[in-house]
Structures are given as structure tokens and as C-alpha cells.
Write an enzyme that holds these catalytic residues in place. Structure first.
Site, PDB file in Angstrom:
ATOM      1  N   SER A 102       0.818  -1.198   0.000  1.00  0.00           N
ATOM      2  CA  SER A 102       0.000   0.000   0.000  1.00  0.00           C
ATOM      3  C   SER A 102       0.863   1.265   0.000  1.00  0.00           C
ATOM      4  CB  SER A 102      -0.962  -0.041   1.191  1.00  0.00           C
ATOM      5  OG  SER A 102      -1.954   0.934   1.067  1.00  0.00           O
ATOM      6  N   ASP A 246      -2.251   6.068  -4.142  1.00  0.00           N
ATOM      7  CA  ASP A 246      -1.097   5.368  -3.571  1.00  0.00           C
ATOM      8  C   ASP A 246      -0.738   4.194  -4.489  1.00  0.00           C
ATOM      9  OD1 ASP A 246      -3.276   3.768  -2.973  1.00  0.00           O
ATOM     10  OD2 ASP A 246      -2.583   3.231  -0.979  1.00  0.00           O
ATOM     11  N   ASP A 250      -5.962   2.220  -3.699  1.00  0.00           N
ATOM     12  CA  ASP A 250      -7.155   2.179  -2.848  1.00  0.00           C
ATOM     13  C   ASP A 250      -7.291   3.446  -2.018  1.00  0.00           C
ATOM     14  OD1 ASP A 250      -5.135   1.724  -1.002  1.00  0.00           O
ATOM     15  OD2 ASP A 250      -6.042  -0.065  -0.120  1.00  0.00           O
TER      16      ASP A 250
END
Length: 459
Positions: A102, A246, A250
Site C-alpha cells: 500500500s 497510492d 485504494d
């Protein structure tokens, strides 16, 4: 070097000793545990990855392990987290593994684990996977029962079409508006899927850091301090909107036409305001998110509820209260009409629809929402830090304060009439996050720093 096992999956830095980092042996162990746990119906698992430098290596280990466990692998290649989630449902797979850390820097990677609905495992299921991993009592497939790998790169297009099919996405209105946008996709998979979405919406665009190299041009967390490049580009006056995602797409942040941040907390607020104007209902965000969502929800006649931090906690609460939209204040939009997962593509399409229908500039839209400021601080932890003991002491400090409401479902949140502060141990980094909100940044930061001093004095 770090290895973190939490509700957000198995996350760590690449290289180093086994048990201390995310390395091939540990990847095999946790992938095997997941394959042991997941109910086998179709015998198929989806694997997708972001553009990280280590992604190829991790993918090979994950896919090989799943094949060794007798699962067929649907390898969808470079894919965002929401694309992989949708691919699980669309393919009828038993589950999925997303290879992404992430917003973490380039030396990190992770395994995010999905069930057959394409949603993150619950805390209880995740704990069971970890318990299986610790036992290391694994049973692999015989040679005649090994799985196979199938490569399918069609899911970006299928994801985009699913977004276009949403009733509240008005592609024609967006096309008529003739938007010009600048996008920072931080050298990862957003550079592949977002052009496809924007082309279908008739939006003209320029990409910064659009090449999928995994060698991030700046810290990949979409915070103002990391986004000077696109903010400067926006100040040239050539664009109506700046879009930042990112590495796994998400999280979503917007930048106004004048180069100022829209505010990542207000991504969800703005999208929710549009959705609630068309669909009556309730909303959910996590405890570390702005009060503005509560205010907007109540304006539209709905009820707001707070959940513990972590996407699966938010989606669980959303199902419980039948929320029509929810998410997290870090720019994560969850729209159940699409799926129960944070999805920047959905957020972009709904935001552009709202902007096209309301008219005006992005900065003018921002002024229509309640004004709050959140200060986001952190306390780095040492192995000796007893976080639980610290949080108990903080809770005790305010237990007798009649002006404060204390919530301990996730760390400690202290809610005052005109401000709040939330301390919690991160699921993704060895830190305590200290978030505080008030009507000005000075007031918010003062409150956060006050609690940080309390914690430092306890150590």
C-alpha cells in the site's frame, strides 16, 4: 528490519533474517497457511500485485506455493487492490492474495488476504491463518494434484466497465464538462488503470510518475508533505483537478485547481455528500476520520457510525448499519453498490460526476463542507515500548473528565465537544498514530502534541 502480522495482512521489509522480515521462506509459510485455511470450492486463487521492485519475486514465490498446495492460480499481473478484489468475485475464485504494501516505502511489501467475496479476512480468520503458520504443520499436494497458473490481464478493463455501469456515475455529464486533470500515480499500477478510466470518461490528462517502475519518485503516502511536485504543476493553471493515488490505488487524494490540497479527509466527505443526495441512508468511517462525514450525513437525514481502524472493521460496521457509503479518512472510499473495498476508481468517477453536475471549481466545492483540520502525528516505537500499558494510562487520565467521552474499541479516542484526539498502535508500521481534530490546525496540533508529551513522559 520489520515483519508485521496484523488485520491488514502480512507486511514487512524485504531481505534480512527469516522471522524478522518479509523474505521467501516467510512468504512460503504464510501463503501455505492461507491456502490451508481457505475453504476449497473451485480450487482457484487470484493473485495480483502492485508495481513494487520486489513484486516479481514475491509473486513467483506466492504462485509457486499455491500451485504446490494444489490450487490453480489466476495471475492477473499488475493490478490495483480493488481490481484484485473484483477479480475474485468475477472469476468465482476461492480467495485472493494482493501483493502490495500500500502506502509504505519501496523496501516494503505485503500479502493482503481475501475471502471468496473479494473482501479482506476478518480479524478472527486472520488470527487463524497466523496460528496455522506458527504450527508449520503443512500438507502439500502430490505431483498429480499440483495446480496450474493461468495469466489473465483483462481485469483492468473489466474493473473500469464495472465503474461505468454504476447508476450514480454519469459519464456523459463528465464528458460534457471537458475536465482537464493532472495525476500522480507514483510509479505503480495507477499508471496503467487510471488512463483507461479517464479515457472512457472523456477526461484529458497529464500523468506525473506514470511509469510502472516501483522506484517511487517520492514517499508514496498521499499526504501534502509528499506531493509538492503535483501541487506545483497544478499552480500553472492548466488543470481543473489534481488526482493522487497510492501504489495499490485504494487511497485517493484531490488537489484543487489552485494547487492547494482538497484534504484527504474530504475525499470521502465529498463523495458521500453526492451519494447521499441521490440515495438516502447511513454512513460509516473509522475513529480517526473527520467529523465532517457525520455532519454531512445528518444534513441528508442519515445516521453516522464509527468503526475501529482497518478496512474490514469499516466494512463490517457498514453491513451492520446498512450504510450506503463509507470508508476511511485517509482517502479510502467504499461504495457497496460496487463492492466492499476501498476503490480510488469508484471515488474518482463519483467525484467527477458530482463536480460536473454542481458546476464551479474544486476549491468552491471544498468550501461547501464543514471545516475541520486534522493533525496527524506519530510516535516511533522501540521493542521495549509497552503500548497497551500506555493506552490504559491515557484512558485513566480522562476517565473522570465530564467534558470528554472516552472510546477504547481501538486504542483510545478522547472526544471533546469541539475537538478529539485518537491514539492507536498502527496495523502497518511500528508506531503509535496520534490523530487530533479541531476547527483550526493550530488547535488540533496543540491537542495532539499534548497527548504525545504524556506518552513520552510514560516511557
Amino acid at each position: 528490519m520489520t515483519l508485521i502480522k496484523s488485520i491488514s495482512g502480512i507486511r514487512g521489509t524485504i531481505g534480512g533474517r527469516t522471522g524478522d522480515t518479509l523474505n521467501p521462506l516467510d512468504i512460503v509459510k504464510f501463503t501455505t497457511a492461507y491456502a490451508t485455511f481457505i475453504p476449497r470450492k473451485t480450487g482457484r486463487i487470484v493473485v495480483g500485485r502492485d508495481g513494487r521492485l520486489s513484486g516479481h519475486m514475491v509473486r513467483d514465490v506466492v504462485c509457486g506455493t499455491l500451485v504446490g498446495m494444489g490450487f490453480d492460480v489466476l495471475d492477473i499481473g499488475y493490478a490495483s487492490t480493488p481490481t484484485t478484489e473484483l477479480a475474485v468475485r468475477m472469476s468465482g475464485a476461492d480467495g485472493g492474495i494482493i501483493i502490495t504494501a500500500s502506502h509504505n516505502p519501496r523496501q516494503w511489501n505485503a500479502l493482503k488476504l481475501l475471502n471468496s467475496e473479494g473482501e479482506f479476512l476478518t480479524a478472527a480468520d486472520g488470527a487463524e491463518v497466523l496460528a496455522i503458520a506458527e504450527k508449520e504443520d503443512f500438507q502439500y499436494a502430490e505431483v498429480d494434484n499440483l495446480g496450474h497458473v493461468t495469466v489473465d490481464d483483462s481485469f483492468d478493463d473489466r474493473h473500469v466497465q464495472a465503474v461505468l455501469d454504476l447508476k450514480l456515475v454519469d459519464a456523459e455529464a463528465i464528458k460534457k464538462a471537458g475536465f482537464k486533470v493532472c495525476v500522480d500515480s507514483i510509479n505503480s499500477v495507477g499508471g496503467l488503470v487510471l488512463p483507461k478510466l479517464l479515457d472512457k470518461l472523456g477526461v484529458s490528462y497529464k500523468f506525473l510518475n506514470g511509469e510502472v517502475t516501483g522506484d517511487f519518485a517520492h514517499n508514496p503516502e498521499p499526504l501534502e508533505k509528499n506531493l509538492q511536485g503535483i501541487m506545483d504543476e497544478m499552480k500553472t493553471g492548466k488543470y481543473d483537478l489534481g488526482i493522487v493515488v497510492d501504489p495499490d490505488v485504494d487511497r485517493l487524494a484531490f488537489i484543487c485547481e489552485d494547487g492547494k490540497m482538497f484534504g484527504e479527509e474530504y475525499t470521502l466527505v465529498s463523495v458521500a455528500d453526492y451519494v447521499l443526495s441521490q440515495t438516502k441512508g447511513n454512513t460509516v468511517s473509522n475513529l480517526s476520520s473527520t467529523r465532517a462525514l457525520r455532519d454531512v450525513t445528518e444534513k441528508h437525514g442519515g445516521t453516522y457510525a464509527a468503526a475501529a481502524v482497518g478496512e474490514v472493521n469499516v466494512t463490517t460496521k457498514m453491513k451492520e448499519v446498512n450504510a450506503v457509503i463509507g470508508g476511511e479518512g485517509n482517502g479510502g472510499v467504499i461504495y457497496p453498490e460496487s463492492h466492499y473495498g476501498r476503490d480510488a476508481l469508484v471515488g474518482i468517477a463519483l467525484f467527477l460526476t458530482s463536480l460536473a453536475k454542481k458546476g464551479g471549481t474544486v476549491s468552491e466545492l471544498r468550501k461547501t463542507f464543514p471545516e475541520y483540520q486534522i493533525a496527524k502525528n506519530r510516535i516511533d516505537l522501540t521493542p521495549e515500548t509497552d503500548v497497551d500499558a500506555i493506552l490504559v494510562k491515557v484512558k485513566e487520565m480522562f476517565a473522570q473528565d465530564t467534558t470528554a467521552q472516552v472510546n477504547d474499541i481501538d486504542g483510545v479516542k478522547i472526544d471533546f465537544p469541539d475537538r478529539w484526539v485518537h491514539l492507536r498502535k498502527s496495523n502497518t508500521e511500528p508506531i503509535i498514530r496520534v490523530y487530533s481534530e479541531a476547527q483550526t490546525m493550530e488547535m488540533a496540533d496543540e491537542l495532539g502534541k499534548k497527548l504525545m508529551k504524556v506518552v513520552y513522559d510514560m516511557q
